[in-house]
Design a protein around this motif. Structure first.
Motif, PDB file in Angstrom:
ATOM      1  N   GLU A 154       0.820  -1.212   0.000  1.00  0.00           N
ATOM      2  CA  GLU A 154       0.000   0.000   0.000  1.00  0.00           C
ATOM      3  C   GLU A 154       0.859   1.270   0.000  1.00  0.00           C
ATOM      4  O   GLU A 154       0.390   2.316  -0.431  1.00  0.00           O
ATOM      5  N   GLU A 155       2.073   1.174   0.479  1.00  0.00           N
ATOM      6  CA  GLU A 155       2.953   2.346   0.414  1.00  0.00           C
ATOM      7  C   GLU A 155       3.449   2.598  -1.002  1.00  0.00           C
ATOM      8  O   GLU A 155       3.756   3.731  -1.353  1.00  0.00           O
ATOM      9  N   VAL A 156       3.537   1.557  -1.811  1.00  0.00           N
ATOM     10  CA  VAL A 156       4.176   1.715  -3.128  1.00  0.00           C
ATOM     11  C   VAL A 156       3.217   1.621  -4.309  1.00  0.00           C
ATOM     12  O   VAL A 156       3.604   1.952  -5.428  1.00  0.00           O
ATOM     13  N   ILE A 157       1.979   1.207  -4.076  1.00  0.00           N
ATOM     14  CA  ILE A 157       1.085   0.997  -5.229  1.00  0.00           C
ATOM     15  C   ILE A 157       0.909   2.286  -6.033  1.00  0.00           C
ATOM     16  O   ILE A 157       0.808   2.254  -7.263  1.00  0.00           O
ATOM     17  N   ALA A 158       0.946   3.438  -5.380  1.00  0.00           N
ATOM     18  CA  ALA A 158       0.772   4.708  -6.101  1.00  0.00           C
ATOM     19  C   ALA A 158       1.936   4.995  -7.043  1.00  0.00           C
ATOM     20  O   ALA A 158       1.799   5.807  -7.969  1.00  0.00           O
ATOM     21  N   LEU A 159       3.074   4.333  -6.819  1.00  0.00           N
ATOM     22  CA  LEU A 159       4.235   4.557  -7.687  1.00  0.00           C
ATOM     23  C   LEU A 159       4.043   3.956  -9.075  1.00  0.00           C
ATOM     24  O   LEU A 159       4.825   4.228  -9.982  1.00  0.00           O
ATOM     25  N   THR A 160       3.016   3.144  -9.250  1.00  0.00           N
ATOM     26  CA  THR A 160       2.792   2.516 -10.554  1.00  0.00           C
ATOM     27  C   THR A 160       2.084   3.449 -11.526  1.00  0.00           C
ATOM     28  O   THR A 160       2.022   3.173 -12.714  1.00  0.00           O
ATOM     29  N   ASP A 161       1.481   4.529 -11.010  1.00  0.00           N
ATOM     30  CA  ASP A 161       0.798   5.481 -11.896  1.00  0.00           C
ATOM     31  C   ASP A 161       0.534   6.817 -11.216  1.00  0.00           C
ATOM     32  O   ASP A 161       1.128   7.839 -11.561  1.00  0.00           O
ATOM     33  N   ALA A 162      -0.373   6.837 -10.230  1.00  0.00           N
ATOM     34  CA  ALA A 162      -0.931   8.111  -9.758  1.00  0.00           C
ATOM     35  C   ALA A 162       0.136   9.081  -9.264  1.00  0.00           C
ATOM     36  O   ALA A 162       0.095  10.275  -9.588  1.00  0.00           O
ATOM     37  N   LEU A 163       1.107   8.581  -8.495  1.00  0.00           N
ATOM     38  CA  LEU A 163       2.130   9.487  -7.965  1.00  0.00           C
ATOM     39  C   LEU A 163       3.063  10.017  -9.060  1.00  0.00           C
ATOM     40  O   LEU A 163       3.214  11.233  -9.201  1.00  0.00           O
ATOM     41  N   PRO A 164       3.674   9.165  -9.860  1.00  0.00           N
ATOM     42  CA  PRO A 164       4.515   9.722 -10.929  1.00  0.00           C
ATOM     43  C   PRO A 164       3.725  10.571 -11.928  1.00  0.00           C
ATOM     44  O   PRO A 164       4.255  11.580 -12.425  1.00  0.00           O
ATOM     45  N   THR A 165       2.491  10.214 -12.202  1.00  0.00           N
ATOM     46  CA  THR A 165       1.700  11.025 -13.134  1.00  0.00           C
ATOM     47  C   THR A 165       1.455  12.414 -12.549  1.00  0.00           C
ATOM     48  O   THR A 165       1.614  13.436 -13.233  1.00  0.00           O
ATOM     49  N   GLY A 166       1.089  12.472 -11.278  1.00  0.00           N
ATOM     50  CA  GLY A 166       0.894  13.770 -10.634  1.00  0.00           C
ATOM     51  C   GLY A 166       2.197  14.553 -10.564  1.00  0.00           C
ATOM     52  O   GLY A 166       2.237  15.764 -10.805  1.00  0.00           O
ATOM     53  N   TYR A 167       3.274  13.844 -10.256  1.00  0.00           N
ATOM     54  CA  TYR A 167       4.577  14.502 -10.176  1.00  0.00           C
ATOM     55  C   TYR A 167       4.978  15.089 -11.533  1.00  0.00           C
ATOM     56  O   TYR A 167       5.433  16.229 -11.626  1.00  0.00           O
ATOM     57  N   GLN A 168       4.771  14.292 -12.575  1.00  0.00           N
ATOM     58  CA  GLN A 168       5.110  14.790 -13.909  1.00  0.00           C
ATOM     59  C   GLN A 168       4.259  16.011 -14.258  1.00  0.00           C
ATOM     60  O   GLN A 168       4.738  16.962 -14.883  1.00  0.00           O
ATOM     61  N   GLY A 169       3.001  16.002 -13.822  1.00  0.00           N
ATOM     62  CA  GLY A 169       2.133  17.155 -14.050  1.00  0.00           C
ATOM     63  C   GLY A 169       2.725  18.419 -13.449  1.00  0.00           C
ATOM     64  O   GLY A 169       2.698  19.493 -14.061  1.00  0.00           O
ATOM     65  N   ALA A 170       3.277  18.301 -12.255  1.00  0.00           N
ATOM     66  CA  ALA A 170       3.903  19.460 -11.607  1.00  0.00           C
ATOM     67  C   ALA A 170       5.251  19.781 -12.250  1.00  0.00           C
ATOM     68  O   ALA A 170       5.593  20.948 -12.467  1.00  0.00           O
ATOM     69  N   GLU A 171       6.008  18.748 -12.571  1.00  0.00           N
ATOM     70  CA  GLU A 171       7.329  18.970 -13.174  1.00  0.00           C
ATOM     71  C   GLU A 171       7.204  19.703 -14.513  1.00  0.00           C
ATOM     72  O   GLU A 171       8.021  20.577 -14.845  1.00  0.00           O
ATOM     73  N   ARG A 327       8.583   4.728 -15.273  1.00  0.00           N
ATOM     74  CA  ARG A 327       9.789   4.088 -14.786  1.00  0.00           C
ATOM     75  C   ARG A 327      10.893   5.079 -14.413  1.00  0.00           C
ATOM     76  O   ARG A 327      11.627   4.884 -13.463  1.00  0.00           O
ATOM     77  N   ARG A 328      10.961   6.199 -15.173  1.00  0.00           N
ATOM     78  CA  ARG A 328      12.069   7.100 -14.877  1.00  0.00           C
ATOM     79  C   ARG A 328      11.855   7.886 -13.590  1.00  0.00           C
ATOM     80  O   ARG A 328      12.796   8.447 -13.041  1.00  0.00           O
ATOM     81  N   TYR A 329      10.611   7.949 -13.093  1.00  0.00           N
ATOM     82  CA  TYR A 329      10.357   8.651 -11.833  1.00  0.00           C
ATOM     83  C   TYR A 329      10.376   7.729 -10.621  1.00  0.00           C
ATOM     84  O   TYR A 329      10.418   8.196  -9.483  1.00  0.00           O
ATOM     85  N   MET A 330      10.256   6.429 -10.864  1.00  0.00           N
ATOM     86  CA  MET A 330      10.061   5.502  -9.740  1.00  0.00           C
ATOM     87  C   MET A 330      11.144   5.585  -8.664  1.00  0.00           C
ATOM     88  O   MET A 330      10.820   5.693  -7.483  1.00  0.00           O
ATOM     89  N   PRO A 331      12.432   5.569  -9.045  1.00  0.00           N
ATOM     90  CA  PRO A 331      13.446   5.537  -7.981  1.00  0.00           C
ATOM     91  C   PRO A 331      13.400   6.769  -7.076  1.00  0.00           C
ATOM     92  O   PRO A 331      13.419   6.653  -5.851  1.00  0.00           O
ATOM     93  N   GLN A 332      13.283   7.974  -7.664  1.00  0.00           N
ATOM     94  CA  GLN A 332      13.312   9.172  -6.825  1.00  0.00           C
ATOM     95  C   GLN A 332      12.037   9.298  -5.995  1.00  0.00           C
ATOM     96  O   GLN A 332      12.080   9.703  -4.828  1.00  0.00           O
TER      97      GLN A 332
END
Ligand SMILES: [Zn+2]
Ligand SMILES: [Zn+2]
Length: 384
Positions: A154-171, A327-332
């Motif tokens: 549950e801590e990492v499931i958002a890393l598969t889409d919602a979190l990196p997508t939102g992050y990219q939106g801000a980036e 994939r390119r956002y996952m590690p950070q």
């Protein structure tokens, strides 16, 4: 195995399907331990994505344990727990080599628009998704990342889409510090965009939605100001807050089912004479200042929408778009979660066994019961 299947607009159920098997030496088969339902799954549910076939299985936000592995999935072993980006990428093509895994040209070769995506219609390759007991993961050594042992599904499931997508939106807003950012949509992607905008230096972040509990959550979890577009004229209200100019950047985290314009809803969502409702996008053009940026991570489908492009052109705006190259956002982003800067788990409000997937979809679609993010647990609760 048991799997969610699409049965026609507004109908999904869970039934038996053949177990997936290794079809290529770089495949792996995962036993799905956690599969989230995404706002973009609702576009499928509502029949808004072309070529969504009866019997297909949705689900592109997947964490699972390797059950079987092909002979050339180097470094992937049975028992590994993997988090899987929603885009399927080969790792070796022109785009993958440039980090644009969302543009991979090998995983959906019949399209020049979209790469392969799990459980997202035959427009993105016809791959079955992970809202099932098992899923086939092509190029298993390329996209997925191992989940650290000390972190839960549950801590990492958002890393598969919602979190990196939102992050990219801000980036994509290219913030340099102090900007006013308006985020349209306070669902999971919008919430992560708000949090990311702060991390990237925004001076003021404003969330726009009409769902009261989501605006409350945004205030509490992301520390943003909020605006209910049913209570105020959103364009006027944004200009009032920005000396009459508009925001430096607007993020569309809504996509093609936007509320707010009865005409666009009628044409795009119900009659389907155009590809969805572009209301949030049009509001972005009007609410962003001249020379400002409009960043689009909400999902739009082909072929065309009633988009107010003349406003954007005349206001000299920069438009950034894109499916997230997860994939390119996952590690950070994994580090942000691990260090507690982003509490991704807090967005998960509902947990269901797979057999209750239909109820999960309807609770989420109707925004009942304070639902922000539902997850399916196909094998019940696990140690993770
Ligand atoms: Zn998603
Ligand atoms: Zn590729």
């Amino acid at each position: 195995m048991r799997a969610l299947t699409y049965e026609g607009p507004a109908r999904v159920r869970v039934r038996h399907k053949p177990d997936p098997r290794i079809e290529h030496p770089q495949d792996a088969i995962l036993r799905v331990t956690c599969a989230a339902i995404c706002g973009s799954d609702l576009h499928l549910l509502h029949g808004l994505v072309p070529d969504t076939r009866i019997g297909s299985t949705f689900g592109h936000e997947i964490v699972g344990v390797v059950e079987d592995v092909g002979s050339q999935a180097d470094g992937v072993a049975k028992g590994d727990r993997l988090m899987v980006p929603f885009n399927i990428s080969c790792g070796g093509c022109y785009y993958c080599e440039r980090g644009l895994t969302a543009c991979c040209e090998n995983t959906n070769p019949s399209s020049d628009i979209a790469c392969g995506v799990y459980g997202y219609s035959h427009t993105t390759g016809g791959y079955d998704g992970g809202q099932a007991e098992y899923v086939r993961v092509p190029f298993a050594a390329i996209g997925p990342m191992k989940v650290p042992d000390d972190m839960s599904d549950e801590e990492v499931i958002a890393l598969t889409d919602a979190l990196p997508t939102g992050y990219q939106g801000a980036e994509m807003c290219n913030l340099s510090g102090g900007e006013t950012v308006v985020v349209f949509g306070a669902g999971p992607v919008g919430l992560f965009a708000m949090k990311s905008a702060w991390l990237l230096g925004a001076g003021r972040v404003i969330a726009v939605d009409k769902v009261g509990y989501r605006l409350d959550f945004a205030r509490r979890w992301a520390g943003v100001e909020t605006m209910d577009f049913e209570a105020v004229d959103v364009i006027t209200a944004v200009k009032d807050l920005t000396e009459g100019r508009g925001a430096d950047a607007c993020i569309d985290a809504v996509g093609l089912e936007a509320a707010g314009s009865p005409m666009q809803r009628a044409a795009g969502v119900y009659a389907k004479t155009v590809a969805g409702s572009a209301t949030a996008l049009n509001w972005c053009f009007h609410a962003a200042r001249k020379g400002g940026t409009v960043s689009v991570v909400g999902v739009y489908g082909p072929p065309y929408n009633l988009v107010d492009f003349g406003t954007a052109m005349n206001k000299c705006q920069t438009i950034r778009t894109g499916q997230c190259s997860v994939r390119r956002y996952m590690p950070q982003l994994l580090e942000h979660v691990r260090e507690g800067r982003i509490d991704a788990r807090a967005l998960i409000t509902h947990r269901y066994p797979l057999d209750e997937a239909s109820e999960a979809y309807h609770t989420f679609a109707q925004k009942k019961d304070g639902c922000i993010k539902p997850v399916l647990l196909p094998h019940g609760r696990t140690l993770h």
